[in-house]
Design a protein around this motif. Structure first.
Motif, mmCIF file in Angstrom:
data_model
loop_
_atom_site.group_PDB
_atom_site.id
_atom_site.type_symbol
_atom_site.label_atom_id
_atom_site.label_comp_id
_atom_site.label_asym_id
_atom_site.label_seq_id
_atom_site.Cartn_x
_atom_site.Cartn_y
_atom_site.Cartn_z
ATOM 1 N N LYS A 250 4.665 9.659 -1.545
ATOM 2 C CA LYS A 250 6.320 9.489 -1.803
ATOM 3 C C LYS A 250 6.571 9.640 -3.391
ATOM 4 C CE LYS A 250 7.683 6.733 2.254
ATOM 5 N NZ LYS A 250 6.391 6.885 3.228
ATOM 6 N N ASN B 20 10.356 10.838 -4.355
ATOM 7 C CA ASN B 20 11.100 10.009 -3.480
ATOM 8 C C ASN B 20 10.981 8.474 -3.924
ATOM 9 O OD1 ASN B 20 12.459 8.800 -1.183
ATOM 10 N ND2 ASN B 20 10.855 9.232 0.227
ATOM 11 N N THR C 244 13.099 5.998 -3.987
ATOM 12 C CA THR C 244 13.259 4.841 -3.187
ATOM 13 C C THR C 244 12.572 4.500 -2.003
ATOM 14 O OG1 THR C 244 15.616 5.689 -3.443
ATOM 15 C CG2 THR C 244 15.162 4.204 -1.712
ATOM 16 N N GLY C 245 11.745 5.294 -1.335
ATOM 17 C CA GLY C 245 10.900 5.408 -0.535
ATOM 18 C C GLY C 245 9.535 4.926 -0.940
#
Length: 308
Positions: free
Chosen positions: A34, A39, A41-42
């Motif tokens: 991630k 990504n 946030t993830g």
């Protein structure tokens, strides 16, 4: 969360045994994927989850580094700071120097100078580039001078003078620190060398201080006219630095008295006493010299009368 559910599920399956190290690697790999896909946030959630479950895990260094970078990339430096601090506190690792650079910038910006000093010292020890060494040495020179630690400030001043990346302003600061230390220790030859260099190349307050000392050294060598010229240069070029100007005028009075010009010597001293009450130590020196001159003149007059 889903990771917890996964772990619970694996453990509940009869006949299915998976080592914790394998679980840990799978969880970290998922979080890392991630992160590299941006990504954030993830990745942030997954990495934080990993560190909660495996605080002493095999991938904890990378997890802290990735989290620090995520918070840095998302404009949350205050949240990145504890992760960078962890990287600094937990031994040498591939991210430590970058963490030091980040934390130093934060501490200096916040004027948390006492906290910046040990970080800068560590950066000097583990510097990866010439810029790291230059940053550490130049900042430590200023900070130890700010703290009043003369010995350490002078030690770093010597290093700054030898550093090719040091600016003219930094080199002048280094010379000023070394000159002051030499004067305090009675090493006037060293002090004179640095002050004479500063008198020729510096400006502002540093130049005023240097010119005062140049005039003083000239007086001590019996170069009274040259000393007076230096005093005149100081008072004309840097009139806003009144304390150094007042101290320099005392040197001029000493020059006048040494040349036998008692009238101008006493006139200068009387004016210093009247004009600079905001500098009591300067006034005290002027008054002591004036009293000495008057006492010597009185003794001379008395001797002359006795001879008659």
């Amino acid at each position: 969360d889903k990771v917890d559910d996964y772990i619970a599920f694996i453990k509940s399956v009869d006949g299915f045994d998976v080592k914790t190290s394998k679980l840990e690697k799978d969880i970290f790999d998922a979080a890392r994927e991630k992160y590299f896909l941006k990504n954030y946030t993830g990745a942030r959630t997954a990495l934080a989850s990993y560190l909660r479950r495996f605080p002493e895990g095999a991938y904890r260094v990378k997890a802290h580094a990735y989290l620090a970078d995520i918070y840095r990339q998302t404009g949350e430096p205050e949240k990145a700071e504890p992760h960078y601090q962890w990287l600094v506190d937990h031994g040498e690792n591939e991210y430590m120097v970058d963490a030091l650079r980040f934390l130093i910038a934060r501490k200096l910006q916040a004027k948390q100078y006492d906290q910046a000093i040990p970080l800068l010292e560590k950066l000097e020890q583990h510097a990866q580039t010439e810029d790291d060494t230059y940053l550490a040495q130049s900042k430590l020179m200023y900070l130890y001078d700010w703290k009043g630690d003369t010995a350490k400030a002078a030690a770093y001043a010597s290093k700054v003078l030898q550093n090719a990346k040091a600016t003219d302003k930094q080199k002048q600061k280094a010379k000023l620190i070394l000159a002051r230390k030499a004067m305090a220790e009675g090493d006037e030859a060293t002090a004179e060398r640095y002050y004479n260099e500063l008198a020729a190349e510096a400006t502002g307050a540093t130049a005023a201080e240097a010119l005062y000392h140049k005039a003083l050294f000239q007086y001590k060598k019996g170069l009274y006219d040259a000393s007076n010229k230096t005093v005149s240069r100081l008072t004309k070029k840097y009139p806003s630095y009144k304390k150094w100007g007042a101290k320099a005028l005392i040197v001029m009075a000493r020059n006048m008295y040494a040349k036998g010009d008692v009238f101008n010597a006493t006139y200068i001293l009387e004016n210093i006493i009247k004009r600079f009450p905001q500098y009591p130590e300067v006034v005290r020196e002027a008054r002591e010299l004036l009293d000495k001159i008057k006492a010597e003149q009185s003794q001379k007059n008395s001797d002359v009368k006795n001879e008659k």
